[in-house]
Design an enzyme around this catalytic site. Sequence first.
Site, PDB file in Angstrom:
ATOM      1  N   ASP A 456       0.796  -1.220   0.000  1.00 46.32           N
ATOM      2  CA  ASP A 456       0.000   0.000   0.000  1.00 46.32           C
ATOM      3  C   ASP A 456       0.834   1.280   0.000  1.00 46.32           C
ATOM      4  O   ASP A 456       0.281   2.370  -0.122  1.00 46.32           O
ATOM      5  CB  ASP A 456      -0.923   0.014   1.223  1.00 46.32           C
ATOM      6  CG  ASP A 456      -2.077  -0.973   1.066  1.00 46.32           C
ATOM      7  OD1 ASP A 456      -1.967  -1.867   0.212  1.00 46.32           O
ATOM      8  OD2 ASP A 456      -3.069  -0.856   1.788  1.00 46.32           O
ATOM      9  N   GLU A 528      -4.943  -3.144  -7.710  1.00 47.00           N
ATOM     10  CA  GLU A 528      -6.074  -3.755  -7.017  1.00 47.00           C
ATOM     11  C   GLU A 528      -7.267  -2.811  -7.109  1.00 47.00           C
ATOM     12  O   GLU A 528      -7.174  -1.635  -6.758  1.00 47.00           O
ATOM     13  CB  GLU A 528      -5.739  -4.103  -5.565  1.00 47.00           C
ATOM     14  CG  GLU A 528      -5.125  -3.002  -4.735  1.00 47.00           C
ATOM     15  CD  GLU A 528      -4.828  -3.457  -3.316  1.00 47.00           C
ATOM     16  OE1 GLU A 528      -3.856  -4.212  -3.148  1.00 47.00           O
ATOM     17  OE2 GLU A 528      -5.567  -3.061  -2.393  1.00 47.00           O
TER      18      GLU A 528
END
Length: 882
Positions: A456, A528
């Site tokens: 992330d 994603e």
Amino acid sequence: MKKLILFALLCIACRFSFAQQASENYRLLLKEGWNMQSAVTDQSTGAKVSNTGFNTGKWYKVSVPTTVIAGLLANKVYDFDPFYGRNFERLNDARLDKPWWFRKQFKLPGSERGKNVVLKLQGINYKANVWLNGKLIADSTQVVGPFRIIELDITKQIKYNSPNVLAVEVKRPFDPNKRGGDLAIDYADWIHYPPDFNNGIINNVEIKTFRKVGVEYPLVTTKFDLPSLAVAHLEVDAIAVNYTDEPQDALVKGKINGNSSFEQKVRLLPRQKKQVTFNALNYPQLNIKNPRIWWPWEYGKPELNRIQLSIHSSGKISNELAENFGIRQVSSVMIDSNKARKFIINGKPIMLRGAAWSPDIFQRRSKERQEQELKLVRDMNMNIVRSEGKLEDDNFYAICDREGLLVMTGWMCCGAWQYPERWDAAKRTVAMASDSSVMYWLRNKPSMLTWLNGSDMPPRDKKVEADWLSIEADLKWPNPTIASANETPSKISGPTGVKMAGPYDWVPPAYWEADTGKYGGAWSFATEISPGPSIPPYESLIKFLPKDSINTRSLDWLYHCGTMQFGNTRIFDSALYARYGTSASIIDYLNKAQLQNYEGHRAMMEAYGLRKYNNATGVVQWMLSNPWPSLIWHTYDYYLYPAGTYFGMKKSLEPLHIMYSYKSNGVDIINSTLRQYNGLQVKASIYNLDGTLKYTKETTAEVAEDGTKECFRFPMIDGLSDVYFVRLELKNAKGKVESINWYWISGKKDELNWKKSTWYYTPQSNFADYKALGSMPKTTLNINSSTAKADAGGLYNISLTNTGKTVAFFLHIRMLKEKGGDDILPIIFEDNYITLAPGESRTIKCRYEDKYAGKGAPYILVNGWNIDAAGSKTGEHIGIEK
């Protein structure tokens, strides 16, 4: 003569089998015959547990790899299905946060006497004390970290031709999602954490033997004289190891595909590990003419080659190994002002479209299950699987190598791995050793596309990223390396060229083309992304939800969503009710959910395909699969049921695909192959709800290799119903149908409230109105089937004809084990959730393996949005579901 021929055929078969897998001259895989027990239940010392006379009569029998809970489930300790309702909460056990023993008794043959013996542990989660034959050979300061390959020299402790006892006391990781947590397996917001935190042995344990020296971890890299692929310039690397306390002179030998021999002398200091390199400049035989090239499946055959290596000391062979590799060259370039990373394979750019892999929540691995799931990936026409820190086993990667599937993988979010600035010296050591281990393990696998040093966000500690990059360079990781799956530039390696800008919850089909540079629309490489929940059909829901809990507000329903923002299906449901109307029953809700799943996922993949290489280079659906039965983020459910999301994905990813653009109100072609198509025949038809044909247009088109083509835009058409259908058909120059694609369009459009966008979705200010679909005129079908035998399974041709005067909408074909029975799963349908114009016929192929079909007569069941079952005609063993 017949015996000689038979012997020769057996030899060929053996060689073929050998060529499909990694092999070594002596490797004892310690898989079966383990015993497991809690150190609370049995408080014996390690010296006692690792003694041959120790009694394991009250221990659990397990095979390795296994976690603690996986072992308990295998032994039927729990009298309930942990996936049913909220039974998962009942797994809590005071023993789960304490150490557990794993014990294995084995023999080493006398033929290995006099060699150096190495114990290889490839996945301990999280720490372990390791005992062998009554002696502690490594403690939990040495054996720590699930992604490390730990090699222990056990030459002095081993016995020959008599039992040896290995005892591994494994300690559970400290919650990896908490501050100060361990660098273990993490899950974040998509499932509940297993209470043992996957404590156990999660990858192989094996014994290897060497005669003083050894050769390990081969790597074969390729350079082409691009754009020519006529010659592959290979470089071979391997690690030579001295297992003694004395200097050793050794000779490393190698072969490519049984020939192209090469060798090199090497001097090894005591206990030294040394990289040995053979390059094409110094070894001309490594310049391979007319090579067998590994391609992603869309572009060609994923050809596998074979590297054989051996090492010799004092004129004797020490060890030899062989494994597959791919002759292929992977690189990437930045486009669109460094906003998008474009990957290039063998000189050809590739648009990457796939989904994120998730292993079983208890880390249970099955070769059969891996084959089943990756077959579904290929059936959906995906070309990439992303594995976020949930590294699989060798068999998984071997399937990807064989099938031409690419793999994106790297370190995970969202706990300890994401915050290296919080690590102490011990964790830093684990992180660096883990990176080295993974590079050695994965670097030679042709399916590997790229490695992510963060998920992330890039590592905030600049030295950590710099050290990882140094390791990856030293170990010659042959593919691009990216700082993270996020768009945040790294202070070390610069722009990533990928993004994680959401959405993760429902957005309408128009979203993907409308956003061209700020959120999750079709630009850059979305690592994603998802239009949210994928609601399974009723047949799956009843396997994990009590029937009285199958509603969107029940505690059981909510428990099988994600966590935090994703702990419900509220956003998806609100859109469903606004667009399709409130549901009269749960069955009505589920039927509408398949429509919304289909259209949302299809549009996402189509938009990225349409804008490829303009400023879009890849998209990964979050996710491919679920680690347990879930209502969100999957393309097929836990039971391998392919529903609306699956077939929307499969349709959008056809190698040669015709599509409707929600943005341009036009017709486009996407070509995902390396073949140019000329003379394509394009036909578009528009039908009202009552079946009236309101518009038709035919034209011809050409599309370049791996290209796109806008064919035309629709004009204003008078007299359209509030909801109407667009039917698109694409034929090749010989008249063969390549793609049929249907869209349902509302006169009232979905509108997005961009100003209120969050990191996980963009709300709608207005919704399309499809409620009129609920009052469509009925139509009738003729359904017949024929069967054939193929590949040890059933092959059905299911023919459907719309005999009515209106469109037969969203026909779902099911194949049951018998009338009234369960669905045959896994199963491959050529197409499903299909729509037919008045008078139109289609034949759909269906394939499955006999072992999944049961003992009854297979039964075809069809349901649809507006089918008059009483007026329809069916063949034998065929029914229409009302």
